[in-house]
Design a protein around this motif. Structure first.
Motif, PDB file in Angstrom:
ATOM      1  N   GLU A   1       0.829  -1.214   0.000  1.00 53.89           N
ATOM      2  CA  GLU A   1       0.000   0.000   0.000  1.00 53.89           C
ATOM      3  C   GLU A   1       0.862   1.261   0.000  1.00 53.89           C
ATOM      4  OE1 GLU A   1      -3.586  -2.243   2.491  1.00 53.89           O
ATOM      5  OE2 GLU A   1      -2.278  -0.785   3.484  1.00 53.89           O
ATOM      6  N   GLU A   2       1.944   1.237   0.802  1.00 61.38           N
ATOM      7  CA  GLU A   2       2.826   2.400   0.868  1.00 61.38           C
ATOM      8  C   GLU A   2       3.552   2.624  -0.459  1.00 61.38           C
ATOM      9  OE1 GLU A   2       5.372   1.461   4.104  1.00 61.38           O
ATOM     10  OE2 GLU A   2       3.812   1.758   5.643  1.00 61.38           O
ATOM     11  N   ARG A   3       4.038   1.541  -1.094  1.00 59.86           N
ATOM     12  CA  ARG A   3       4.726   1.685  -2.384  1.00 59.86           C
ATOM     13  C   ARG A   3       3.792   2.242  -3.444  1.00 59.86           C
ATOM     14  NH1 ARG A   3       6.966  -3.367  -1.016  1.00 59.86           N
ATOM     15  NH2 ARG A   3       5.470  -4.421  -2.392  1.00 59.86           N
ATOM     16  N   GLY A   4       2.579   1.694  -3.483  1.00 54.36           N
ATOM     17  CA  GLY A   4       1.614   2.172  -4.472  1.00 54.36           C
ATOM     18  C   GLY A   4       1.263   3.634  -4.266  1.00 54.36           C
ATOM     19  N   ALA A   5       1.199   4.062  -3.002  1.00 57.05           N
ATOM     20  CA  ALA A   5       0.899   5.467  -2.714  1.00 57.05           C
ATOM     21  C   ALA A   5       2.032   6.371  -3.173  1.00 57.05           C
ATOM     22  CB  ALA A   5       0.640   5.647  -1.219  1.00 57.05           C
ATOM     23  N   ARG A   6       3.280   5.950  -2.911  1.00 58.04           N
ATOM     24  CA  ARG A   6       4.421   6.769  -3.329  1.00 58.04           C
ATOM     25  C   ARG A   6       4.463   6.938  -4.846  1.00 58.04           C
ATOM     26  NH1 ARG A   6       7.289   3.640   0.466  1.00 58.04           N
ATOM     27  NH2 ARG A   6       8.207   2.409  -1.240  1.00 58.04           N
ATOM     28  N   LEU A   7       4.092   5.890  -5.567  1.00 57.61           N
ATOM     29  CA  LEU A   7       4.128   5.923  -7.028  1.00 57.61           C
ATOM     30  C   LEU A   7       2.887   6.566  -7.649  1.00 57.61           C
ATOM     31  CD1 LEU A   7       5.514   2.313  -7.624  1.00 57.61           C
ATOM     32  CD2 LEU A   7       6.779   4.461  -7.837  1.00 57.61           C
ATOM     33  N   GLY A   8       1.883   6.873  -6.817  1.00 55.17           N
ATOM     34  CA  GLY A   8       0.644   7.450  -7.344  1.00 55.17           C
ATOM     35  C   GLY A   8      -0.247   6.436  -8.034  1.00 55.17           C
ATOM     36  N   LEU A   9       0.058   5.126  -7.839  1.00 52.91           N
ATOM     37  CA  LEU A   9      -0.690   4.085  -8.543  1.00 52.91           C
ATOM     38  C   LEU A   9      -2.150   4.048  -8.116  1.00 52.91           C
ATOM     39  CD1 LEU A   9      -0.798   1.606 -10.397  1.00 52.91           C
ATOM     40  CD2 LEU A   9       0.006   0.216  -8.457  1.00 52.91           C
ATOM     41  N   TRP A  10      -2.396   4.132  -6.816  1.00 52.81           N
ATOM     42  CA  TRP A  10      -3.776   3.992  -6.338  1.00 52.81           C
ATOM     43  C   TRP A  10      -4.623   5.198  -6.766  1.00 52.81           C
ATOM     44  CZ3 TRP A  10      -2.772  -0.588  -5.924  1.00 52.81           C
ATOM     45  CH2 TRP A  10      -1.797  -1.147  -5.092  1.00 52.81           C
ATOM     46  N   THR A  11      -4.020   6.369  -6.789  1.00 49.02           N
ATOM     47  CA  THR A  11      -4.750   7.558  -7.238  1.00 49.02           C
ATOM     48  C   THR A  11      -5.127   7.413  -8.708  1.00 49.02           C
ATOM     49  OG1 THR A  11      -3.628   8.978  -5.637  1.00 49.02           O
ATOM     50  CG2 THR A  11      -4.586  10.061  -7.561  1.00 49.02           C
ATOM     51  N   LEU A  12      -4.191   6.910  -9.503  1.00 51.83           N
ATOM     52  CA  LEU A  12      -4.463   6.708 -10.926  1.00 51.83           C
ATOM     53  C   LEU A  12      -5.594   5.706 -11.135  1.00 51.83           C
ATOM     54  CD1 LEU A  12      -3.704   7.063 -13.930  1.00 51.83           C
ATOM     55  CD2 LEU A  12      -2.034   5.205 -13.617  1.00 51.83           C
ATOM     56  N   LEU A  13      -5.514   4.580 -10.460  1.00 50.25           N
ATOM     57  CA  LEU A  13      -6.549   3.550 -10.630  1.00 50.25           C
ATOM     58  C   LEU A  13      -7.901   4.052 -10.139  1.00 50.25           C
ATOM     59  CD1 LEU A  13      -4.564   0.350  -9.539  1.00 50.25           C
ATOM     60  CD2 LEU A  13      -5.170   1.060 -11.857  1.00 50.25           C
ATOM     61  N   ASP A  14      -7.895   4.759  -9.004  1.00 48.57           N
ATOM     62  CA  ASP A  14      -9.156   5.300  -8.482  1.00 48.57           C
ATOM     63  C   ASP A  14      -9.768   6.271  -9.483  1.00 48.57           C
ATOM     64  OD1 ASP A  14     -10.586   5.623  -5.534  1.00 48.57           O
ATOM     65  OD2 ASP A  14     -10.749   7.439  -6.733  1.00 48.57           O
ATOM     66  N   GLY A  15      -8.926   7.065 -10.137  1.00 51.61           N
ATOM     67  CA  GLY A  15      -9.430   8.049 -11.093  1.00 51.61           C
ATOM     68  C   GLY A  15     -10.098   7.430 -12.301  1.00 51.61           C
ATOM     69  N   ILE A  16      -9.694   6.221 -12.683  1.00 53.39           N
ATOM     70  CA  ILE A  16     -10.311   5.561 -13.838  1.00 53.39           C
ATOM     71  C   ILE A  16     -11.380   4.556 -13.412  1.00 53.39           C
ATOM     72  CG2 ILE A  16      -8.269   5.912 -15.270  1.00 53.39           C
ATOM     73  CD1 ILE A  16      -7.533   2.971 -14.833  1.00 53.39           C
ATOM     74  N   GLY A  17     -11.702   4.576 -12.111  1.00 61.09           N
ATOM     75  CA  GLY A  17     -12.810   3.744 -11.633  1.00 61.09           C
ATOM     76  C   GLY A  17     -12.427   2.370 -11.154  1.00 61.09           C
ATOM     77  N   LEU A  18     -11.116   2.054 -11.112  1.00 54.53           N
ATOM     78  CA  LEU A  18     -10.673   0.758 -10.593  1.00 54.53           C
ATOM     79  C   LEU A  18     -10.317   0.957  -9.123  1.00 54.53           C
ATOM     80  CD1 LEU A  18      -8.459  -0.442 -13.582  1.00 54.53           C
ATOM     81  CD2 LEU A  18     -10.805  -1.120 -13.018  1.00 54.53           C
ATOM     82  N   ARG A  19     -11.284   0.757  -8.276  1.00 53.23           N
ATOM     83  CA  ARG A  19     -11.166   1.171  -6.887  1.00 53.23           C
ATOM     84  C   ARG A  19     -11.098  -0.014  -5.930  1.00 53.23           C
ATOM     85  NH1 ARG A  19     -15.445   5.119  -8.692  1.00 53.23           N
ATOM     86  NH2 ARG A  19     -14.238   6.999  -9.177  1.00 53.23           N
ATOM     87  N   HIS A  20     -10.420   0.222  -4.832  1.00 56.33           N
ATOM     88  CA  HIS A  20     -10.409  -0.730  -3.722  1.00 56.33           C
ATOM     89  C   HIS A  20     -11.825  -0.853  -3.171  1.00 56.33           C
ATOM     90  CE1 HIS A  20      -9.574  -2.358   0.322  1.00 56.33           C
ATOM     91  NE2 HIS A  20      -8.409  -2.764  -0.147  1.00 56.33           N
ATOM     92  N   ARG A  21     -12.135  -2.025  -2.629  1.00 57.81           N
ATOM     93  CA  ARG A  21     -13.465  -2.254  -2.058  1.00 57.81           C
ATOM     94  C   ARG A  21     -13.821  -1.188  -1.027  1.00 57.81           C
ATOM     95  NH1 ARG A  21     -14.995  -4.183   2.611  1.00 57.81           N
ATOM     96  NH2 ARG A  21     -12.801  -4.564   3.135  1.00 57.81           N
ATOM     97  N   ALA A  22     -12.851  -0.783  -0.197  1.00 60.33           N
ATOM     98  CA  ALA A  22     -13.134   0.222   0.830  1.00 60.33           C
ATOM     99  C   ALA A  22     -13.473   1.571   0.206  1.00 60.33           C
ATOM    100  CB  ALA A  22     -11.943   0.360   1.766  1.00 60.33           C
ATOM    101  N   ALA A  23     -12.857   1.908  -0.936  1.00 59.64           N
ATOM    102  CA  ALA A  23     -13.167   3.175  -1.608  1.00 59.64           C
ATOM    103  C   ALA A  23     -14.594   3.158  -2.140  1.00 59.64           C
ATOM    104  CB  ALA A  23     -12.177   3.424  -2.742  1.00 59.64           C
ATOM    105  N   THR A  24     -14.991   2.052  -2.731  1.00 64.34           N
ATOM    106  CA  THR A  24     -16.372   1.920  -3.209  1.00 64.34           C
ATOM    107  C   THR A  24     -17.361   2.011  -2.055  1.00 64.34           C
ATOM    108  OG1 THR A  24     -15.577   0.492  -4.994  1.00 64.34           O
ATOM    109  CG2 THR A  24     -17.935   0.414  -4.497  1.00 64.34           C
ATOM    110  N   TRP A  25     -16.989   1.406  -0.951  1.00 68.31           N
ATOM    111  CA  TRP A  25     -17.817   1.432   0.269  1.00 68.31           C
ATOM    112  C   TRP A  25     -17.953   2.861   0.783  1.00 68.31           C
ATOM    113  CZ3 TRP A  25     -15.896  -1.686   5.154  1.00 68.31           C
ATOM    114  CH2 TRP A  25     -16.830  -1.563   6.199  1.00 68.31           C
ATOM    115  N   LEU A  26     -16.842   3.592   0.872  1.00 71.31           N
ATOM    116  CA  LEU A  26     -16.880   4.981   1.345  1.00 71.31           C
ATOM    117  C   LEU A  26     -17.801   5.836   0.475  1.00 71.31           C
ATOM    118  CD1 LEU A  26     -13.200   5.898   2.299  1.00 71.31           C
ATOM    119  CD2 LEU A  26     -15.192   6.045   3.788  1.00 71.31           C
ATOM    120  N   ARG A  27     -17.699   5.659  -0.830  1.00 72.67           N
ATOM    121  CA  ARG A  27     -18.539   6.449  -1.737  1.00 72.67           C
ATOM    122  C   ARG A  27     -20.014   6.095  -1.563  1.00 72.67           C
ATOM    123  NH1 ARG A  27     -15.903   8.772  -6.436  1.00 72.67           N
ATOM    124  NH2 ARG A  27     -13.634   8.769  -6.113  1.00 72.67           N
TER     125      ARG A  27
END
Length: 545
Positions: free
Chosen positions: A444-470
């Motif tokens: 999780e920390e590596r992906g955050a440093r690389l901006g990977l999770w932000t990129l995936l979230d922006g195109i709709g490929l989200r972690h289950r918790a992100a979908t839950w929060l929304r």
């Protein structure tokens, strides 16, 4: 059990400072043979709760009337952990319990205690006219016991020697009084019959046994394995040592042939003082499963504003409705004194609620979500209009699931771990969870440093918790996410679902607060005023359009 039993709540003792007890009897009434069960103090109170409830049920099935009590200033009983003369008040609780059982028709009384409760049983039995005593793993030396507490506890800042052990407060005067306790101070037989249940690894000293026998008591010694299952493990892992309970029940004796009579004097409600303010507390059952809860309200109806909230505290971990280190009792009474209605309630299989067909007190069990929905629906049907759910860790997770299924006025989620998924193990401490999740956290920390999770979230490929929060935000229910500094749940949010978290915060319905100084389990007693301020601040904001 070989016979059906039932348990009811019962306020006992002084009307202006009542104790709460749980009376377990055969279903067809009370009997003349009665037992008082005295719990340990400190964290052992929580880890042994299920064991002592099971013991009460076994004894009632054998025909006895059984009363489990919370000492003054502990559990659900009146009083504050900081009050004066703690040990004297705890010891006098036995007198109130025995008197109440005699008011119910008891002619013989057996006093049963575990750890500190066993020591109190030995010291107080003679004063209440007990016929027999069961001392299970008693604290023989108060001085040694206090050393153990100091090793386990944390010093309270800006106090004169007070410590906190898993949320339980031991002021310096209480520690001094505890250190003075010693079974060798007995100057007469506690009762004609005494059962000493010993741990094979920690036998009771022969000198203590000889001292008791010198006064003419008949002492039976049983060294049985199993005490460690209830005493040495966290509540999440603790299990009932059935062999010991069976041995105690057999020694106390069979009273199934004794005649029954009505258990008179219903005291399911009480008026008590909390830090100078009078409040009402009523024991109630909720939902079709008969979940047991305690409803608190201000004693003065004029003190209740029209837009007051009904704040429901859900079980944390495997602990009962009194909350971690009694936090739920203290938070609820403070809120009730301020004009709110409060409910601290046990899920099925927790605390005092029926077990149904569920294992006792297992965090994240699927039925806890159904129970939460049933609690809200029942309270709504009773006219409660502004229901706010409060949960900690696992029950925060449950509350955030429940808001998708039932309408409430708000959610206060304390240290939720939204990365948890069904099938994951349940650990008793965050240290265990953090160790297990090390590879996942590093990813999780590596992906955050690389901006990977932000990129995936922006195109709709989200972690289950992100979908839950929304989905939570779309419900348009105000949600307060409260975290201890650096909590794993907040670390996960910041590393893995930061973009979705910012999105839901902009909606205005999800708020995130990091409270300096609190701990994950709410055990730091000196931070409770800060936590009440966070909760009341949220409730005040709910009153605004």
């Amino acid at each position: 059990m070989t016979a059906p039993v039932e348990t009811t709540a019962r306020w006992i003792g002084p009307r202006d400072r009542p104790l709460l007890g749980w009376l377990t009897t055969p279903t067809d009434g009370c009997t003349s043979s009665a037992c008082v069960i005295l719990p340990p103090v400190g964290y052992e109170y929580w880890s042994t709760h299920r064991t002592l409830r099971a013991l009460a049920e076994r004894l009632a099935a054998a025909g006895h009337t059984v009363l489990r009590i919370d000492y003054d200033g502990t559990g659900d009983s009146a009083g504050d952990q900081w009050d004066d003369d703690r040990v004297s008040a705890w010891r006098s609780s036995v007198t109130h319990a025995a008197a109440d059982l005699r008011s119910l028709g008891a002619t013989t009384v057996t006093v049963i205690g575990l750890r500190f409760g066993a020591t109190v049983a030995l010291l107080e039995a003679r004063g209440v006219g007990a016929d027999a005593v069961v001392a299970w793993a008693p604290v023989e030396s108060g001085r040694r016991f206090v050393k153990e507490l100091r090793l386990l506890g944390q010093p309270v800042p800006s106090s004169d020697g007070a410590i906190v052990v898993a949320g339980s407060v031991f002021p310096e005067p209480a520690l001094s009084a505890l250190a003075a306790l010693d079974v060798m101070e007995l100057d007469a037989s506690p009762a004609a019959r005494v059962l000493m249940v010993e741990r094979p690894d920690r036998p009771v000293a022969d000198t203590a046994i000889d001292h008791i026998e010198a006064f003419g008591a008949t002492v039976t010694r049983l060294a049985l394995e199993g005490s460690e299952l209830a005493l040495d493990l966290p509540a999440e892992y603790a299990t009932v040592p059935a062999e010991i309970l069976d041995a105690i029940t057999e020694w106390v004796g069979d009273a199934r042939r004794e005649p029954r009579h009505a258990c008179t004097g219903d005291r399911a409600a009480a008026v008590l003082s909390w830090r100078g303010v009078r409040i009402n507390e009523q024991v109630a059952t909720l939902g079709r499963r008969g979940l047991v809860g305690i409803v608190g309200t201000p004693a003065d109806d004029d003190a209740r504003p029209a837009d007051h909230a009904t704040v429901v505290f859900l079980n944390s971990g495997s602990e009962t409705h009194i909350g971690p280190g009694r936090a739920w009792v203290e938070y609820a009474r403070t809120l009730s004194a301020a004009g709110h209605t409060t409910v601290r309630v046990d899920f099925t299989g927790w605390g005092e609620s029926p077990d149904g067909d569920h294992a006792p007190g297992r965090p994240y069990d699927a039925h806890t979500l159904d129970d939460t929905v049933a609690i809200v629906e029942d309270l709504t049907a009773r006219g409660h209009e502004r229901i706010v759910l409060v949960g900690l860790c696992a029950s925060a997770w449950v509350a955030l699931k429940a808001v998708l299924l039932v309408r409430v006025a708000g959610i206060i989620a304390l240290n939720p771990q939204m990365y948890w998924e069904p099938g994951d193990p349940v650990e008793a401490t965050m240290a265990e969870t953090r160790k297990r999740r090390t590879p996942e956290r590093q990813r999780e920390e590596r992906g955050a440093r690389l901006g990977l999770w932000t990129l995936l979230d922006g195109i709709g490929l989200r972690h289950r918790a992100a979908t839950w929060l929304r989905a939570v935000a779309r419900r348009r229910t105000p949600v307060l996410l409260v975290f201890a500094e650096g909590d794993d749940g907040l670390e996960f949010f910041n590393n893995r679902v930061a973009r979705s978290l910012r999105h839901v915060q902009r909606s205005g319905f999800v708020e995130v607060v990091e409270v300096p100084g609190i701990d994950h389990s709410m055990h730091r007693h000196w931070m409770r005023a800060d936590m009440v301020a966070v909760i009341t601040g949220f409730l005040d904001r709910l009153r605004s359009p």
